[in-house]
Write a protein that holds these residues in place. Structure first.
Motif, PDB file in Angstrom:
ATOM      1  N   PHE A 270       0.834  -1.205   0.000  1.00  0.00           N
ATOM      2  CA  PHE A 270       0.000   0.000   0.000  1.00  0.00           C
ATOM      3  C   PHE A 270       0.862   1.246   0.000  1.00  0.00           C
ATOM      4  N   ASN A 271       0.238   2.366  -0.376  1.00  0.00           N
ATOM      5  CA  ASN A 271       0.850   3.690  -0.326  1.00  0.00           C
ATOM      6  C   ASN A 271      -0.223   4.740  -0.595  1.00  0.00           C
ATOM      7  N   PRO A 272      -0.539   5.623   0.321  1.00  0.00           N
ATOM      8  CA  PRO A 272       0.022   5.694   1.677  1.00  0.00           C
ATOM      9  C   PRO A 272      -0.907   5.102   2.742  1.00  0.00           C
ATOM     10  N   THR A 273      -2.155   4.728   2.358  1.00  0.00           N
ATOM     11  CA  THR A 273      -3.101   4.259   3.375  1.00  0.00           C
ATOM     12  C   THR A 273      -3.528   2.814   3.110  1.00  0.00           C
ATOM     13  N   THR A 274      -3.949   2.154   4.186  1.00  0.00           N
ATOM     14  CA  THR A 274      -4.457   0.791   4.077  1.00  0.00           C
ATOM     15  C   THR A 274      -5.510   0.570   5.157  1.00  0.00           C
ATOM     16  N   SER A 275      -6.411  -0.369   4.918  1.00  0.00           N
ATOM     17  CA  SER A 275      -7.494  -0.674   5.851  1.00  0.00           C
ATOM     18  C   SER A 275      -7.224  -1.997   6.554  1.00  0.00           C
ATOM     19  N   ILE A 276      -7.510  -2.033   7.842  1.00  0.00           N
ATOM     20  CA  ILE A 276      -7.350  -3.253   8.640  1.00  0.00           C
ATOM     21  C   ILE A 276      -8.712  -3.589   9.228  1.00  0.00           C
ATOM     22  N   ASN A 292       7.453  -1.642  13.818  1.00  0.00           N
ATOM     23  CA  ASN A 292       8.438  -1.800  12.740  1.00  0.00           C
ATOM     24  C   ASN A 292       9.183  -3.114  12.917  1.00  0.00           C
ATOM     25  N   LEU A 293      10.171  -3.365  12.053  1.00  0.00           N
ATOM     26  CA  LEU A 293      10.899  -4.639  12.096  1.00  0.00           C
ATOM     27  C   LEU A 293      11.721  -4.798  13.368  1.00  0.00           C
ATOM     28  N   LEU A 294      12.010  -3.691  14.061  1.00  0.00           N
ATOM     29  CA  LEU A 294      12.783  -3.755  15.298  1.00  0.00           C
ATOM     30  C   LEU A 294      11.886  -4.005  16.503  1.00  0.00           C
ATOM     31  N   GLY A 295      10.581  -4.107  16.271  1.00  0.00           N
ATOM     32  CA  GLY A 295       9.661  -4.324  17.367  1.00  0.00           C
ATOM     33  C   GLY A 295       9.249  -3.053  18.077  1.00  0.00           C
ATOM     34  N   GLN A 296       9.637  -1.899  17.527  1.00  0.00           N
ATOM     35  CA  GLN A 296       9.272  -0.616  18.131  1.00  0.00           C
ATOM     36  C   GLN A 296       7.863  -0.211  17.716  1.00  0.00           C
ATOM     37  N   GLU A 297       7.135   0.321  18.688  1.00  0.00           N
ATOM     38  CA  GLU A 297       5.770   0.754  18.382  1.00  0.00           C
ATOM     39  C   GLU A 297       5.807   2.001  17.496  1.00  0.00           C
ATOM     40  N   VAL A 298       5.105   1.934  16.392  1.00  0.00           N
ATOM     41  CA  VAL A 298       5.049   3.045  15.445  1.00  0.00           C
ATOM     42  C   VAL A 298       3.785   3.878  15.640  1.00  0.00           C
ATOM     43  N   ARG A 299       2.690   3.199  15.870  1.00  0.00           N
ATOM     44  CA  ARG A 299       1.410   3.925  15.977  1.00  0.00           C
ATOM     45  C   ARG A 299       0.385   3.086  16.738  1.00  0.00           C
ATOM     46  N   LEU A 300      -0.340   3.716  17.653  1.00  0.00           N
ATOM     47  CA  LEU A 300      -1.477   3.089  18.319  1.00  0.00           C
ATOM     48  C   LEU A 300      -2.728   3.460  17.532  1.00  0.00           C
ATOM     49  N   LEU A 301      -3.368   2.463  16.923  1.00  0.00           N
ATOM     50  CA  LEU A 301      -4.530   2.725  16.078  1.00  0.00           C
ATOM     51  C   LEU A 301      -5.845   2.624  16.848  1.00  0.00           C
ATOM     52  N   VAL A 302      -5.939   1.680  17.783  1.00  0.00           N
ATOM     53  CA  VAL A 302      -7.176   1.481  18.547  1.00  0.00           C
ATOM     54  C   VAL A 302      -6.821   1.230  20.004  1.00  0.00           C
ATOM     55  N   ASN A 303      -7.516   1.905  20.886  1.00  0.00           N
ATOM     56  CA  ASN A 303      -7.408   1.634  22.326  1.00  0.00           C
ATOM     57  C   ASN A 303      -8.757   1.996  22.940  1.00  0.00           C
ATOM     58  N   ALA A 304      -9.709   1.062  22.868  1.00  0.00           N
ATOM     59  CA  ALA A 304     -11.074   1.370  23.305  1.00  0.00           C
ATOM     60  C   ALA A 304     -11.846   0.086  23.561  1.00  0.00           C
ATOM     61  N   ARG A 305     -12.898   0.217  24.342  1.00  0.00           N
ATOM     62  CA  ARG A 305     -13.827  -0.905  24.530  1.00  0.00           C
ATOM     63  C   ARG A 305     -14.830  -0.840  23.385  1.00  0.00           C
ATOM     64  N   GLU A 307     -17.941  -2.692  20.794  1.00  0.00           N
ATOM     65  CA  GLU A 307     -19.048  -3.635  20.736  1.00  0.00           C
ATOM     66  C   GLU A 307     -18.744  -4.777  19.770  1.00  0.00           C
ATOM     67  N   ALA A 308     -19.489  -5.878  19.951  1.00  0.00           N
ATOM     68  CA  ALA A 308     -19.395  -6.987  19.002  1.00  0.00           C
ATOM     69  C   ALA A 308     -19.724  -6.495  17.605  1.00  0.00           C
ATOM     70  N   GLY A 309     -18.998  -6.993  16.623  1.00  0.00           N
ATOM     71  CA  GLY A 309     -19.281  -6.585  15.257  1.00  0.00           C
ATOM     72  C   GLY A 309     -18.060  -6.653  14.373  1.00  0.00           C
ATOM     73  N   PHE A 310     -18.187  -6.048  13.209  1.00  0.00           N
ATOM     74  CA  PHE A 310     -17.153  -6.036  12.184  1.00  0.00           C
ATOM     75  C   PHE A 310     -16.574  -4.625  12.139  1.00  0.00           C
ATOM     76  N   HIS A 311     -15.300  -4.514  12.406  1.00  0.00           N
ATOM     77  CA  HIS A 311     -14.680  -3.200  12.552  1.00  0.00           C
ATOM     78  C   HIS A 311     -13.572  -3.022  11.529  1.00  0.00           C
ATOM     79  N   THR A 312     -13.372  -1.782  11.118  1.00  0.00           N
ATOM     80  CA  THR A 312     -12.304  -1.448  10.173  1.00  0.00           C
ATOM     81  C   THR A 312     -11.606  -0.184  10.650  1.00  0.00           C
ATOM     82  N   ILE A 313     -10.292  -0.209  10.634  1.00  0.00           N
ATOM     83  CA  ILE A 313      -9.500   0.966  10.977  1.00  0.00           C
ATOM     84  C   ILE A 313      -8.534   1.245   9.821  1.00  0.00           C
ATOM     85  N   ILE A 314      -8.269   2.500   9.562  1.00  0.00           N
ATOM     86  CA  ILE A 314      -7.383   2.886   8.464  1.00  0.00           C
ATOM     87  C   ILE A 314      -6.083   3.436   9.043  1.00  0.00           C
TER      88      ILE A 314
END
Length: 349
Positions: A270-276, A292-305, A307-314
């Motif tokens: 991808f470049n520059p965005t992708t969906s998870i 990244n490949l060194l195991g360093q955290e690059v970005r926190l995308l989700v940190n929340a409680r 609901e059940a369902g199908f979720h997508t984050i970009i």
């Protein structure tokens, strides 16, 4: 026992005085308290206006009559919900009614207030006559009072206009966080475009969710509703663009996922965005991070409680500081309750 009296001769915007007099069987009488009332047109719903068909239009033998909504009495929320009555006659003074209906649900811009002229007790049987001019009108009722009738609309019923679309199949199913709606027209009919309407109840409030006219392919018609939530029941109707007929409603509940899962990002590379996309069978605390490949955290995308369902984050290819990251392999990892999983993705610039 409650006794009521309706004074239909009272003049608007004038004060009228009323006294109730009780009379016994032997002629004795006594007067009760006196009360006053001043009726006025502002104290009932306004008259709706004719929407379609336009005056003089030639329509099918089963036309759909549409009105623009009346305005309820201002300042009284208990009377804000309106329901409608329609009358249809071959006489301009409505001395004899060809058909009528009451208690029609108020519509909205996506699904306006309407009535399809049909004999509900005899599906497929038309009650209008070819070549006849008809007059029709509507009025609103707020539960206390009915407003004035709309100005009469007119149309000519004709067999030359298409009528009576029939469906050979109409189904809806929940498939992995989406609702798929499929239908086919009966054989021997000309093709028709359709719109899809949706509501959370079967009795009204339907809104158009299709942005373009839906046409058929070799297999029939299909519409995919992606804007749905798990454990919610949705009601769907179809609306023919050709005749204005509506079919349904058909109900479907969106099933939650059966298990936790984490899908491969897309697109990838991808470049520059992708969906998870990830799936939760129940409500849990969720964290989703990019490394990244060194195991360093690059970005926190989700940190929340969630609901059940199908979720997508970009992910937009940026780190926690908002800077674009370099090309290369990255990992994304989810923790949802006791479920953990990681996948790799490739950013190519």
């Amino acid at each position: 026992q409650v006794t009521t009296f309706l004074d239909e001769s009272a003049a608007n915007d004038q004060t009228h005085t009323y006294t109730i007099q009780a009379v016994t069987a032997v002629g004795n009488s006594s007067n009760g308290n006196t009360t006053q009332a001043a009726p006025g047109t502002a104290k009932v719903p306004t008259a709706p206006t004719v929407g379609a068909p336009s005056p003089g239009d030639t329509v099918s033998l089963a036309p759909t009559l549409i009105v623009n909504n009346a305005v309820p009495v201002p300042g009284d929320t208990s009377r804000a919900t309106l329901r409608y009555a329609f009358q249809l006659s071959s006489e301009s003074d409505f001395a004899t009614l060809t058909a009528s209906i009451t208690d029609v649900t108020s519509g909205d811009p996506g699904n306006p207030t309407h009535w399809q002229v049909a004999d509900m007790g005899r599906p497929g049987v038309t009650i209008l006559e070819d070549g006849t001019t008809y007059w029709w009108r509507a009025r609103a009722d707020d539960g206390d009072f009915s407003g004035d009738w709309s100005a009469g609309g007119t149309f000519v019923a004709s067999t030359s206009q298409p009528t009576g679309i029939t469906l050979a199949a109409f189904s809806a199913a929940s498939v992995r966080g989406k609702v798929t709606i499929d239908w086919r027209m009966g054989g021997g009919q000309e093709g028709s475009g359709f719109h899809v309407l949706r509501s959370l109840t079967a009795t009204g409030g339907f809104e158009r969710i299709s942005t373009e006219i839906i046409t058929a392919d070799e297999e029939g018609y299909t519409y995919l509703d992606r804007d749905v939530r798990s454990n919610v029941k949705y009601h769907y109707m179809l609306e023919s663009v050709t005749t204005g007929e509506r079919f349904g409603p058909l109900a479907v509940r969106v099933d939650p996922p059966g298990q936790f899962s984490l899908s491969q990002n897309a697109p990838n590379p991808f470049n520059p965005t992708t969906s998870i996309r990830y799936e939760l069978p129940n409500t849990v605390q969720v964290t989703l991070k990019v490394y990244n490949l060194l195991g360093q955290e690059v970005r926190l995308l989700v940190n929340a409680r969630q609901e059940a369902g199908f979720h997508t984050i970009i992910w937009n290819g940026r780190n926690v500081a908002g800077r674009s990251v370099s090309s290369g392999v990255y990992f994304y990892r989810i923790e949802a309750g006791e479920f953990t999983k990681a996948k790799r993705m490739l950013l190519l610039k």
